[in-house]
Design an enzyme around this catalytic site. Structure first.
Site, mmCIF file in Angstrom:
data_model
loop_
_atom_site.group_PDB
_atom_site.id
_atom_site.type_symbol
_atom_site.label_atom_id
_atom_site.label_comp_id
_atom_site.label_asym_id
_atom_site.label_seq_id
_atom_site.Cartn_x
_atom_site.Cartn_y
_atom_site.Cartn_z
ATOM 1 N N SER A 56 7.025 -10.724 4.642
ATOM 2 C CA SER A 56 8.356 -11.028 4.132
ATOM 3 C C SER A 56 8.580 -12.534 4.067
ATOM 4 O O SER A 56 8.356 -13.243 5.042
ATOM 5 C CB SER A 56 9.425 -10.405 5.030
ATOM 6 O OG SER A 56 9.334 -9.011 5.029
ATOM 7 N N HIS B 293 15.073 -11.714 4.042
ATOM 8 C CA HIS B 293 15.975 -10.629 4.451
ATOM 9 C C HIS B 293 16.468 -10.900 5.863
ATOM 10 O O HIS B 293 15.929 -11.742 6.591
ATOM 11 C CB HIS B 293 15.287 -9.264 4.383
ATOM 12 C CG HIS B 293 14.119 -9.123 5.311
ATOM 13 N ND1 HIS B 293 14.255 -8.970 6.683
ATOM 14 C CD2 HIS B 293 12.785 -9.127 5.086
ATOM 15 C CE1 HIS B 293 13.069 -8.872 7.247
ATOM 16 N NE2 HIS B 293 12.148 -8.974 6.302
ATOM 17 N N ASP C 254 -3.873 -7.779 -6.800
ATOM 18 C CA ASP C 254 -5.057 -8.545 -6.412
ATOM 19 C C ASP C 254 -6.016 -7.683 -5.586
ATOM 20 O O ASP C 254 -5.648 -7.170 -4.518
ATOM 21 C CB ASP C 254 -4.635 -9.770 -5.599
ATOM 22 C CG ASP C 254 -5.750 -10.786 -5.456
ATOM 23 O OD1 ASP C 254 -6.717 -10.505 -4.731
ATOM 24 O OD2 ASP C 254 -5.648 -11.857 -6.092
#
Length: 370
Positions: free
Chosen positions: A319, A177, A304
């Site tokens: 990210s 991003h 998880d």
């Protein structure tokens, strides 16, 4: 081009030489900033998946206005820049005709005004618009110097995660991003930048309504791992000039187009301690096989137990963590849901590759190669 030259000559006859120089200067600058059309992309079938934590430093084009600092005068506090129409997020490209590349250049040009009360001529960039603006500097009785009443900055730093590396072209992609300025909340228009190694020191777990965060240790004085040339909606991109960050993680895997991604089990690669890249289970809740680039093409959920215990889900700094499904790199983690930190968005790797100037080989090309 001929028509433009004739038109420019006609305009120059009707203005004085000073204005002519400003027009030429502005045209040259605009021409420099307008990007050329993308050249044909390199086709790829495999890349090396990332997962490594990286320190990121971006230098802006010019200096960015991040706020205003009213100047103390005999009549009170005043910011002549704000009064003249400067806005937070504007980028100062020139001051009195001199190119401004960093904070130091701006400061040096302002020092030349110590004995002058003449207006300061700025060249500003606001989004896609470039325009001149005249401002009267004002004398600061406290500092005994002329000021414009601005807070400016030329660099920003943070951490993110490497998504992929293509060894043939040395190109990489990370974050998934765009990097926004934390003060202006606007995209950073970069001049250049670099990535360096980063070690995770601690993690603030995410909670409903509050995103978690990776805490990292890195120094921007360290040797550069690579350059940053693009800051876009799909991440940061550049070339890796030091492959030491890959260590033993240098086996390429196939890449998947957006229409190949399906709902179900997958994994992400990321770092939660020191610099160790580990694999964690997730589930792809949905995937939109768009034919056009899409920044939030996937919804994912962390499943998880180990990762949930350590981070609470998706945290800032994660990210760019590569998403792998059925042995293929399919995308990267990009955003977290504030009301549910175990879930968030992902971007398809196809669009990240395209932004880096790489294109996934078509089935026909793969068949020919085999």
């Amino acid at each position: 081009m001929l028509k433009l030259s004739i038109q420019l000559n006609q305009e120059m006859r009707s203005v004085n030489m000073k204005k002519s120089r400003q027009i030429i200067q502005l045209i040259l600058l605009v021409s420099f900033l307008i990007p050329f059309s993308h050249v044909s992309a390199e086709t790829v079938s495999e890349v090396i998946p990332g997962g490594q934590s990286v320190g990121v430093k971006l230098h802006t084009t010019g200096v960015i206005v991040v706020g205003f600092s009213p100047v103390q005068t005999d009549d009170g506090k005043v910011s002549t820049a704000e009064q003249a129409g400067v806005k937070t997020g504007d980028i100062i490209l020139q001051l009195n005709g001199e190119k401004i590349e960093n904070m130091n250049a701006f400061i040096q040009e302002m020092k030349k005004l110590e004995e002058s009360k003449k207006p300061v001529e700025l060249l500003l960039k606001r989004k896609e618009h470039i325009f001149p603006l005249s401002i009267n500097p004002i004398y600061d009785v406290k500092d005994e110097a002329y000021r414009l009443g601005l807070f400016i900055r030329d660099a920003t730093a943070g951490i993110g995660t490497l998504t992929f590396y293509h060894p043939d072209t040395k190109k990489y992609g990370a974050l998934g991003h765009i990097i926004m300025d934390h003060q202006t909340k606007k995209p950073i228009d970069i001049y250049n930048g670099k990535i360096v190694t980063s070690d995770i020191t601690s993690i603030n777990k995410g909670k409903n309504g509050t995103p978690g965060e990776k805490k990292a240790r890195f120094s921007m004085d360290d040797d550069s791992l690579g350059t940053i040339s693009i800051n876009s909606d799909y991440g940061i991109f550049g070339k890796l000039n030091n492959e030491s960050i890959l260590k033993n993680h240098n086996d390429p895997i196939p890449v998947a187009k957006s229409n190949e991604v399906k709902e179900g089990k997958a994994k992400i690669l990321t770092v939660v301690e020191d610099d160790e890249v580990k694999s964690f289970d997730i589930e792809i809740i949905s995937s939109v096989p768009s034919k056009n680039p899409e920044t939030k093409g996937m919804v994912i959920k962390i499943t998880d137990p180990e990762l949930l215990k350590k981070t609470g889900g998706i945290v800032q700094g994660m990210s760019g963590s590569p998403i792998i499904q059925d042995g293929k790199l399919v995308g990267a983690v990009t955003h977290v849901f504030l009301n549910d930190p175990t879930s968030g968005y992902g971007v398809h790797v196809e669009w990240m590759l395209n932004e880096a100037g790489l294109q996934i080989e078509s089935d026909e090309e793969l068949n020919k190669a085999s």
